[in-house]
Each structure stands twice: as structure tokens, then as C-alpha cells.
Write an enzyme that holds these catalytic residues in place. Structure first.
Site, mmCIF file in Angstrom:
data_model
loop_
_atom_site.group_PDB
_atom_site.id
_atom_site.type_symbol
_atom_site.label_atom_id
_atom_site.label_comp_id
_atom_site.label_asym_id
_atom_site.label_seq_id
_atom_site.Cartn_x
_atom_site.Cartn_y
_atom_site.Cartn_z
ATOM 1 N N CYS A 1 3.157 4.569 -2.203
ATOM 2 C CA CYS A 1 1.694 4.596 -2.287
ATOM 3 C C CYS A 1 1.189 5.523 -3.388
ATOM 4 O O CYS A 1 0.057 5.382 -3.842
ATOM 5 C CB CYS A 1 1.092 5.024 -0.954
ATOM 6 S SG CYS A 1 1.378 3.870 0.400
ATOM 7 N N GLU B 1 -3.363 -3.244 -4.957
ATOM 8 C CA GLU B 1 -2.095 -2.549 -4.741
ATOM 9 C C GLU B 1 -0.962 -3.575 -4.735
ATOM 10 O O GLU B 1 -0.895 -4.433 -3.862
ATOM 11 C CB GLU B 1 -2.113 -1.772 -3.419
ATOM 12 C CG GLU B 1 -0.874 -0.914 -3.244
ATOM 13 C CD GLU B 1 -0.930 -0.040 -2.003
ATOM 14 O OE1 GLU B 1 -0.294 1.034 -2.015
ATOM 15 O OE2 GLU B 1 -1.598 -0.419 -1.024
ATOM 16 N N LYS C 1 6.593 4.306 16.361
ATOM 17 C CA LYS C 1 7.008 2.927 16.108
ATOM 18 C C LYS C 1 7.312 2.777 14.620
ATOM 19 O O LYS C 1 6.405 2.753 13.788
ATOM 20 C CB LYS C 1 5.926 1.921 16.494
ATOM 21 C CG LYS C 1 6.471 0.466 16.500
ATOM 22 C CD LYS C 1 5.402 -0.576 16.408
ATOM 23 C CE LYS C 1 5.027 -0.925 14.989
ATOM 24 N NZ LYS C 1 6.128 -1.585 14.201
ATOM 25 N N GLU D 1 -3.018 7.481 6.712
ATOM 26 C CA GLU D 1 -2.564 7.595 5.323
ATOM 27 C C GLU D 1 -2.323 6.181 4.843
ATOM 28 O O GLU D 1 -1.382 5.514 5.281
ATOM 29 C CB GLU D 1 -1.299 8.451 5.239
ATOM 30 C CG GLU D 1 -1.018 8.958 3.823
ATOM 31 C CD GLU D 1 -0.025 8.114 3.053
ATOM 32 O OE1 GLU D 1 -0.490 7.200 2.312
ATOM 33 O OE2 GLU D 1 1.173 8.343 3.169
#
Length: 500
Positions: free
Chosen positions: A292, A388, A183, A258
């Protein structure tokens, strides 16, 4: 101008199940927006639970045949797959830049070649799924280890690198003999669909690679919780990763995560200052900072601090924002206006406690552009340092001793990537040992390669993408033991019944 016309490619739908495009059946539609212009470029029907069920059923049907293929047969198919991807490189690059807004030079020179190389790597790796050699470890038995595919893998990929993330999910899974339902993010489905079509064109059997493009709450959660899915692989935020883990745990699936990152960039006082400045700007701004592993926290030893801040600011101001399809463009827009506003919110809140050295504003443009931004004088525990941001924002802080620099680098919930900058091999080696991250670069930041693993520590998740280590995620390890004695009444039976 670009030539990729999404409406022509995906007129039959944005789901790829059992080797063909179909329309979603959720009853809802989604518009893919070019983030560089704000224009809608394609509207498609989202997948619902029925589409996920159909894709999982196709993958389950294809599994016995694909798992039963020889390693050489799977290898040959993956070599052909790499060739098809290489032949269609320009089309795929244009689709990636259209849906993501990333500069065409990044798509052409990083995303697509990296994906072709991944396919070629796993074509070779498919022939090296080995366990331990046979041995008589008890003296009376011969033992050996088999690596076997798990079954149907249900994977969820993010929007920042849709092509590469499709490759990182699909390639090790199918090289090991699994089948997969992927997906992609509903914002960026194009290259995942092109990737699956290329697999079919290469002769990979129908049902081995399937794509369902739907919302996370609907298609995503149904895929993760599906009883016929044996493993879930997820790349995305730590918050969503926790939800994925909750759902997967209910059916005791293999789980690979991850997740987020907040990569430190540690510059010691003997570093090559020019190299560190250039590395920081490149590492912070790749993919508009939507990475990331991007450099987000620069810790610079005090003798170099002021010169580093000035050098980074000057270089950031030279970065060319513009049309992603102009080969001279250095940085494109963020993925959406909503995400641009989220990034701007972090910077605007930081003005009350830190100094915006350069950038810190959106362009007056229809696209979702935000200027490269450098922030200084923030406290270590501030939001801009700890959270983040996922945008073109670098925060820089000074440190005094080496101990302090490494302590600050580790002062984060995340542990995906980091870098250390020094001419001293002993200093650099200490940093690689003591910084808690899945990848630590020395005198560089960002490069990845197919032969080496990618994955994090701590809140950045667990498990590895790429490299032969990824097979540890996508295979079952089975111990097989043969009795070599032909003795009916074995000595150990006496511990259960009878006497010696």
C-alpha cells in the site's frame, strides 16, 4: 529448494483457538496455491460462524486474566515471544515465501526481522501504558487518567504481508492487555498460524491469541459484527474497509482502518538523480508492488524527467524474476493468476492513452509473474494514475513548478505514504508539511520502524499501527476523580436544589 511442508504443520486444521489447531466447520475448503508454480500446497477447511463464536468465547474467557496481569508480566511474555520468533525465523521465512511467492531474501531480511523487532518493541512498550500524572485541576479534586484494555479485538489482515500484518494487529493489542481473534486472508494463513503457535510456546495464555481462517463474507463479517467483540482493526482495500465500517458501526465498536494507497514520489530538479532512480525502482517493486505504500506515481521536475525515465527503465530491465527460493531472485510472482490478470488489465487499457516504456507483459511461466513496468505520458486524471493497481507498475509524469508538483502529489483520494527527493532542506521541509499523507520520506521510500507510527489520511483510513501511538487504538482512556474536601453539601449542589 524450500523445506516447509504445510501439510505436516497444519494437518490438524488451519484454525487456532484456545491454544490448539482445529479444523474449520463451514463445510467449505480452500487450497493454498504456490503463486510461483501454480501448485496446490495445502487444502484446509474454512472457518464458519461457529468457529468465530468459539474463538471469541476463548478470547473473552482469557481476557480477565490477561488484562489483570501486571505490565511486567505481559512484557516478560512478549520478550519470550520475540525469542521464539527469532529461533523459528527460517521456518517462518520459508512459509511466508511459499504462500506469497515473495523472494526468500525479502522474507529473511525484511518480513521476519521486522516482526521479531515489533515483538521486542511491544515487550518494552507494555510497561509504559501511562496516563497523565495526578493533579488538582479544580482545587477540590484530584484527577488522574487510566489506560485500560478494551476487551476482545477482532482483526482482519490482508494477504500481501501476512506475517507482519499479524504482528501489527496482535502485538499492540495484547501488550495493552486485550485478547484477540485474527482473521488472516484465506490465501495466506500459514505464518499467522505459526505466529499464534509461537505465542503459546512463549507462555502467552491460551485464548489470548486466536486465528480463524475463513472467507470474508462468512468468517470476516461475522467477526466484525460479533456482539462480544469490542474493537475491529482492518487492513485492506478502501472498498472493503467501507463495508467493515458499516458492520462495525451497527454495534458501536472501536474501529481502526488501514486502507489503500497511491503513493506519490516527487523528484525536484536538484535531487540526486541516481538516488531517485534507485529509490523509485526499489519503492515500486518491493513485494512485486503489492504494498500500500509502494511508489506508484513518480512526479519528476521537467529538467530531470527524460533522464529519470531512461534510468528507471534501464534499472527495471535488470531486475531478476525467478524462483522465490533462489537467493539471487529479486522479484517473485504476484499473489495469484487472477491478480496478475487484474494488473495486466490496467496496463493494457493504458496503452490507448499512455506509453509503456518497459515491461507490460506476463512471463510465459506457470507462475503468476508480471514484468516490472514503467508507464509515461499518462494524463493526471487517467485510470493508471488514479487507481490502486497493487502490482509492479510505476507511472511517471513531469511537472514544472514546486507548487504544481505538490498539487499533483495530493491529487488523489488516498494519503498513506509519499516521498520527496531534493538536496534543498527548505524544499524538502515544505514537501513534508504540504503533502497530505501519514508518512512522508525524504530521499528514501519504504523504510518503516517499530518506534514510528504507520497509518493514513483521507481514504487511506485512520488510526496507527506500530509505535506507542498504537496504544491509542487499543486502550480505553478513563478519567478518575477524587473529592478531597469531605464536604457533604458542596457549593455546586445549589445549582440543582436549594439556596446558597
Amino acid at each position: 529448494m524450500h523445506n516447509f511442508q504445510a501439510r505436516d504443520h497444519f494437518a490438524d486444521g488451519a484454525q487456532y483457538i484456545a491454544g490448539r489447531l482445529t479444523k474449520g466447520t463451514s463445510g467449505a475448503s480452500h487450497a493454498v496455491v504456490d503463486p510461483a508454480t501454480g501448485d496446490e500446497v495445502h487444502t484446509y477447511e474454512l472457518a464458519g460462524a461457529d468457529d468465530v463464536d468459539a474463538a471469541v468465547a476463548a478470547a473473552a474467557e482469557a481476557f480477565p486474566g490477561w488484562a489483570g496481569a501486571t505490565p511486567g508480566e505481559r512484557s516478560d511474555a512478549l520478550h519470550r515471544f520475540a525469542g521464539v520468533l527469532a529461533e523459528r525465523a527460517e521456518e517462518i521465512a520459508q512459509a511466508e515465501s511459499l504462500q506469497c511467492g515473495k523472494p526468500i531474501k525479502l522474507s529473511r531480511e525484511f518480513d521476519v526481522p521486522g516482526t521479531v523487532d515489533n515483538a521486542a518493541f511491544f515487550a518494552g512498550a507494555a510497561r509504559h501504558l501511562q496516563g497523565q500524572s495526578a493533579g488538582e485541576y479544580t482545587g477540590d479534586h484530584t484527577s488522574y487518567v487510566r489506560r485500560e484494555p478494551i476487551g476482545v479485538v477482532g482483526s482482519i489482515a490482508p494477504w500481501n504481508y501476512p506475517l507482519q500484518m499479524a504482528a501489527w494487529k496482535v502485538l499492540p493489542a495484547i501488550a495493552a492487555g486485550n485478547t484477540i481473534v485474527l482473521k488472516p486472508a484465506e490465501l495466506t494463513p500459514f505464518t499467522s498460524l505459526l505466529f499464534a503457535q509461537a505465542a503459546t510456546e512463549a507462555g502467552i495464555p491460551d485464548g489470548v491469541v486466536n486465528i480463524v481462517t475463513g472467507a470474508g463474507k462468512d468468517a470476516g463479517e461475522h467477526l466484525v459484527g460479533h456482539p462480544d467483540v469490542a474493537m475491529t482493526s482492518f487492513t485492506g482495500s478502501t472498498g472493503v474497509g467501507k463495508r467493515v465500517a458499516e458492520i462495525a458501526t451497527a454495534t458501536v465498536k472501536r474501529l481502526h482502518l488501514e486502507l489503500g494507497g497511491k503513493a506519490p514520489f516527487v523528484v525536484f530538479d536538484d535531487a540526486d538523480l541516481d538516488a531517485a532512480v534507485h529509490g523509485a525502482v526499489a519503492g515500486a517493486l518491493i513485494n512485486s508492488g503489492q504494498d500500500c505504500t509502494a511508489a506508484t506515481r513518480a512526479y519528476v521536475q521537467r529538467p530531470l524527467y527524460e533522464a529519470f525515465v531512461q534510468g528507471v527503465a534501464d534499472l527495471m530491465e535488470s531486475v531478476r524474476l525467478g524462483d522465490p527460493f533462489d537467493p539471487s531472485t529479486d522479484m517473485g510472482p504476484l499473489i495469484s493468476h487472477a491478480h496478475r490478470d487484474r494488473v495486466a488489465g490496467f496496463v493494457d487499457r493504458a496503452r490507448s492513452y499512455a506509453r509503456v516504456v518497459t515491461g507490460g507483459e506476463a512471463l510465459q511461466h506457470p507462475g503468476a509473474y508480471y514484468k516490472p513496468t514503467l508507464i509515461a505520458d499518462a494524463a493526471q486524471d487517467s485510470e493508471i494514475v488514479q487507481s490502486e493497481i497493487f502490482g509492479p507498475v510505476l507511472v511517471v509524469l513531469p511537472f514544472d513548478s514546486d507548487d504544481e508538483g505538490i498539487r499533483l502529489a495530493n491529487d488523489t483520494p488516498y494519503g498513506l505514504a509519499a516521498s520527496a527527493w531534493s538536496r534543498d532542506v527548505f524544499r524538502a521541509n515544505r514537501a513534508t508539511r504540504d503533502i497530505k499523507a501519514g508518512c512522508v520520506w525524504v530521499n528514501d521510500h519504504i523504510p518503516i520502524l517499530s518506534e514510528m507510527p504507520h497509518g493514513g489520511y483521507k481514504a487511506s483510513g485512520y488510526g496507527k499501527d506500530m509505535s506507542a501511538y498504537s496504544f491509542e487504538e487499543y486502550t480505553q482512556v478513563k478519567h478518575v476523580m477524587f473529592d478531597n474536601t469531605a464536604v457533604v453539601r458542596k457549593d455546586w449542589h445549589r445549582t440543582i436544589f436549594g439556596d446558597r
